[in-house]
Design an enzyme around this catalytic site. Structure first.
Site, PDB file in Angstrom:
ATOM      1  N   ILE A   1      -0.716  -3.246   3.368  1.00 37.07           N
ATOM      2  CA  ILE A   1      -0.448  -4.679   3.091  1.00 37.07           C
ATOM      3  C   ILE A   1      -0.460  -5.423   4.357  1.00 37.07           C
ATOM      4  O   ILE A   1       0.180  -5.020   5.302  1.00 37.07           O
ATOM      5  CB  ILE A   1       1.163  -4.637   2.526  1.00 37.07           C
ATOM      6  CG1 ILE A   1       1.378  -3.816   1.385  1.00 37.07           C
ATOM      7  CG2 ILE A   1       1.526  -5.993   2.306  1.00 37.07           C
ATOM      8  CD1 ILE A   1       2.681  -3.646   0.717  1.00 37.07           C
TER       9      ILE A   1
ATOM     10  N   LYS B   1      10.527  -0.474  10.628  1.00 36.67           N
ATOM     11  CA  LYS B   1       9.661  -1.520  10.005  1.00 36.67           C
ATOM     12  C   LYS B   1      10.663  -2.901   9.909  1.00 36.67           C
ATOM     13  O   LYS B   1       9.937  -3.945  10.094  1.00 36.67           O
ATOM     14  CB  LYS B   1       9.144  -1.151   8.604  1.00 36.67           C
ATOM     15  CG  LYS B   1       8.144   0.157   8.790  1.00 36.67           C
ATOM     16  CD  LYS B   1       7.926   0.974   7.541  1.00 36.67           C
ATOM     17  CE  LYS B   1       7.028   1.862   7.554  1.00 36.67           C
ATOM     18  NZ  LYS B   1       6.725   2.726   6.528  1.00 36.67           N
TER      19      LYS B   1
ATOM     20  N   LYS C   1       5.202   2.677  14.403  1.00 31.70           N
ATOM     21  CA  LYS C   1       6.254   1.521  14.204  1.00 31.70           C
ATOM     22  C   LYS C   1       7.512   2.342  15.100  1.00 31.70           C
ATOM     23  O   LYS C   1       8.069   1.320  15.512  1.00 31.70           O
ATOM     24  CB  LYS C   1       6.626   1.439  12.638  1.00 31.70           C
ATOM     25  CG  LYS C   1       6.908   2.700  11.988  1.00 31.70           C
ATOM     26  CD  LYS C   1       5.719   3.450  10.996  1.00 31.70           C
ATOM     27  CE  LYS C   1       5.972   4.904  10.669  1.00 31.70           C
ATOM     28  NZ  LYS C   1       4.949   5.240   9.885  1.00 31.70           N
TER      29      LYS C   1
ATOM     30  N   THR D   1      -4.824  12.158   9.371  1.00 34.70           N
ATOM     31  CA  THR D   1      -5.184  11.602   8.200  1.00 34.70           C
ATOM     32  C   THR D   1      -5.815  10.193   8.295  1.00 34.70           C
ATOM     33  O   THR D   1      -6.821   9.674   7.892  1.00 34.70           O
ATOM     34  CB  THR D   1      -3.741  11.409   7.330  1.00 34.70           C
ATOM     35  OG1 THR D   1      -3.528  12.759   7.443  1.00 34.70           O
ATOM     36  CG2 THR D   1      -4.199  11.096   5.961  1.00 34.70           C
TER      37      THR D   1
END
Ligand code: HSE
Length: 440
Positions: free
Chosen positions: A136, A205, A105, A13
């Protein structure tokens, strides 16, 4: 000037998103980077899927090592995921002198120190904007935009799957399992959704943000991690009645004693902007001594939002790859020889406030017994809500729910008070405790 040549490992994706955004926005990107960026070769075990994603002009191979060995490739994008082969390939790419961009991550939270040290030795960059909160630009903000500040705390909704589940449970009164299936169908969840619902993805994260905020090593292994699987629908409703929403927050704070690093369901006042972040959206609050509180909001997953972050890293590398490595922005924001050894605090040492729900016998003295235990522990009560027994259990019911909000206290004290309350004869079930943050 010839476009910089990029090799892409894994064309799922996000990989397809990177390819199509690079194509669509190439002229704008050249104006920013000063040079084109071309995906010259992609590696995927599913070569048919890769061909379909990148078209006939791009070379497709099934062997990722052929990409790493290719002397024309300057940057390798790793979008395979996980700690296994992805770790080997990232380290091999670094060893071969390639810059690396990754959205992984889990890999960086667990093996970041080793990977960043290897990259520093070889003088190459590792970009990982896409690893935290997807589109972000929170890594850029922490590492550069806020670099004047002593950062004091970060609190973020950094897992879209769980935020989607909590939003749907609250809005539509749906059960956890039903909403989890929807989240998976929408492509938000990790391959193994336990990483999402047990808080592990958010902790990966949070550990990365904590390192960049406070100049400490990435310490995922020391994070406190609690997911949303035990959360009851009635607690979401009671929180609402008291003016709060329950969010799965990743929190890291600097205190005089050390660093708090924790992920758990958290009551947040519903008047805070972050309490109103719904669905799969992410948001991160960062509080710095100079800037005050800042808030970053956007899509934390998905093809093009994540591609946006990957390509921003590619552009940074194009701008800086001829620079002296000593002049580049350090991977974890602080110079590697200036890291702090501030300890990560155990949960018992954390200071926070609490929501407690007790199933109690509806008789005289119950509230007094409970509040006297809290008073003796020095825990101050902020609000109490007692439901009428009939409302909770129907006509003639003899049990009810007692909900207490407290002010801040050290968690060890709360644990002690909870064990004393739990054995009261009038307390009839396991006490529910959910942490609360005012985020003022
Ligand atoms: N599973 C993650 C989430 C994807 O739900 O936010 C992005 O890391």
């Amino acid at each position: 000037m010839k476009s910089i040549q990029v090799g892409l490992l894994g064309v799922g994706t996000v990989g397809s998103g990177v390819f199509s955004v690079l194509q669509r926005n190439q002229s704008e990107i050249v104006r920013r980077a000063g040079r084109g960026i071309e995906i010259a070769v992609v590696a995927d075990l599913d070569t048919a899927r890769a061909h379909a994603a990148v078209g006939p002009a791009v070379k497709v191979v099934s062997d990722a090592r052929a990409v790493i060995a290719n002397p024309d490739i300057d940057i390798v994008i790793e979008l395979i995921g996980g700690y296994g082969i992805a770790k080997q390939l990232v380290l091999e790419a670094i060893e071969a002198g390639k810059h690396v961009v990754t959205a992984n991550k889990a890999l960086l939270a667990v093996h970041g120190s080793e990977i960043f040290a290897a990259a520093s030795r070889k003088g190459v960059m590792v970009g990982f904007e896409a690893a935290v909160a997807g589109g972000i630009p929170i890594i850029k903000s922490l590492r550069e935009g806020l670099s004047a500040n002593r950062i004091q705390w970060i609190a973020g909704i950094i897992n879209g799957t769980t935020n989607f589940i909590l939003s749907e449970m609250r809005d539509k009164g749906l059960d956890f399992d039903v909403v989890l299936k929807q989240a998976q169908a929408l492509g938000y969840a990790e391959a193994d959704p336990t990483f999402d619902i047990e808080g592990v993805d958010a902790a990966h994260k949070a550990a990365l943000m904590s390192a960049m905020a406070f100049g400490v090593p990435v310490q995922f292994d020391k994070a406190y991690v609690e997911g949303i699987t035990q959360l009851g629908a009635q607690d979401i409703k009671y929180a609402e009645l008291l003016g709060y929403r329950i969010k799965l927050l990743g929190i890291t704070k600097k205190t005089d004693k050390g660093i708090e690093l924790r992920v758990h369901p958290t009551l947040v006042p519903n008047k805070r902007l972050i309490a109103n972040v719904e669905g799969a959206m992410n948001a991160v609050m960062v509080h710095g001594d100079a800037v005050g509180t800042t808030l970053y909001y956007g899509k934390g997953a998905g093809s093009e939002p994540t591609a946006s972050a990957v390509i921003a890293d590619l552009i940074d590398i194009v701008r800086l790859h001829n620079a002296d490595p000593a002049q580049r922005v350090p991977h974890l924001a602080f110079q590697p020889d200036a890291m702090s050894n501030a300890p990560v605090l155990s949960m018992g040492e954390v200071v926070t406030s609490y929501y407690l729900r007790l199933k109690v016998a509806d008789e005289a003295g119950v509230l007094a017994n409970v509040t006297s235990i809290l008073a003796k522990a020095g825990i101050s009560i902020d609000a109490v809500l007692q439901r009428e027994a009939d409302e909770v259990g129907g006509e003639g019911a003899t049990q009810t729910d007692l909900i207490i909000l407290t002010h801040d206290c050290v968690e060890a004290k709360m644990n002690e008070a909870l064990s004393q309350m739990q054995v009261l004869k009038t307390v009839l079930g396991t006490i529910v405790r959910i942490r609360k943050e005012e985020l003022a």
